[in-house]
Design an enzyme around this catalytic site. Sequence first.
Site, PDB file in Angstrom:
ATOM      1  N   ASP A 284       0.839  -1.209   0.000  1.00 25.70           N
ATOM      2  CA  ASP A 284       0.000   0.000   0.000  1.00 25.70           C
ATOM      3  C   ASP A 284       0.871   1.256   0.000  1.00 25.70           C
ATOM      4  O   ASP A 284       0.643   2.189   0.777  1.00 25.70           O
ATOM      5  CB  ASP A 284      -0.946  -0.006   1.209  1.00 25.70           C
ATOM      6  N   ILE A 285       1.865   1.265  -0.884  1.00 27.65           N
ATOM      7  CA  ILE A 285       2.746   2.425  -0.992  1.00 27.65           C
ATOM      8  C   ILE A 285       2.020   3.510  -1.785  1.00 27.65           C
ATOM      9  O   ILE A 285       1.641   3.301  -2.939  1.00 27.65           O
ATOM     10  CB  ILE A 285       4.070   2.043  -1.683  1.00 27.65           C
TER      11      ILE A 285
END
Length: 204
Positions: A51-52
């Site tokens: 979830d960058i």
Amino acid sequence: MPNGSLDKHIFSKTGKYLSFSWDKLFEIALATARGIEYLHGGCDVYILHFDIKPHNILLDQNLIPKFSDFGLAKFYPKENDFVSISATRGTIGYIAPELISRNFGTVSWKSDIYSFGMLLLEMVGGRKNSDMKAARSSKAYFLSWVYDQINISGDLELLDLTENEIMIARKLCLIGLWCIQVKPSNSPSITKVIEMLEGRTDDL
């Protein structure tokens, strides 16, 4: 973190772009890449963040980035070259194609590379990667627009930049485009990404 998350600095609602210099923006990009390198190789097992995005990059008092929100993260042993997951993970707009369909390839650390590529492009463009309110339909799909601009040596519609700032913007865009290959086997490792960030733009 005293300076909040990165999205507050690059997605301006007031029309003022960036609350710090382009050199600092580049430093944040490089430090974020080094953070990913640590997650992918500095521990006993790989840590995939999944979830960058700008909202999950927090900035301390010196604007040094820190990863947050490891709710979707997954461990897997270094000897594995892919990871088994039962459901799509991440935020729409940053999810690698192989997380949607295995027809694109296996899920691995390359999935974080894809998200990082999206992050780089957004850092340069100062806008989210999908803008349904864009005045021209060609700009609604941000990736295609960036690719076209780079291909024709366009200015990315970034105004009043110095030659050094234009070079930084171009470098981040080129590396971002390298990272978002449809097939994960074609995208670079994070070590290669760092090498490109630290190298000359002309070598890309």
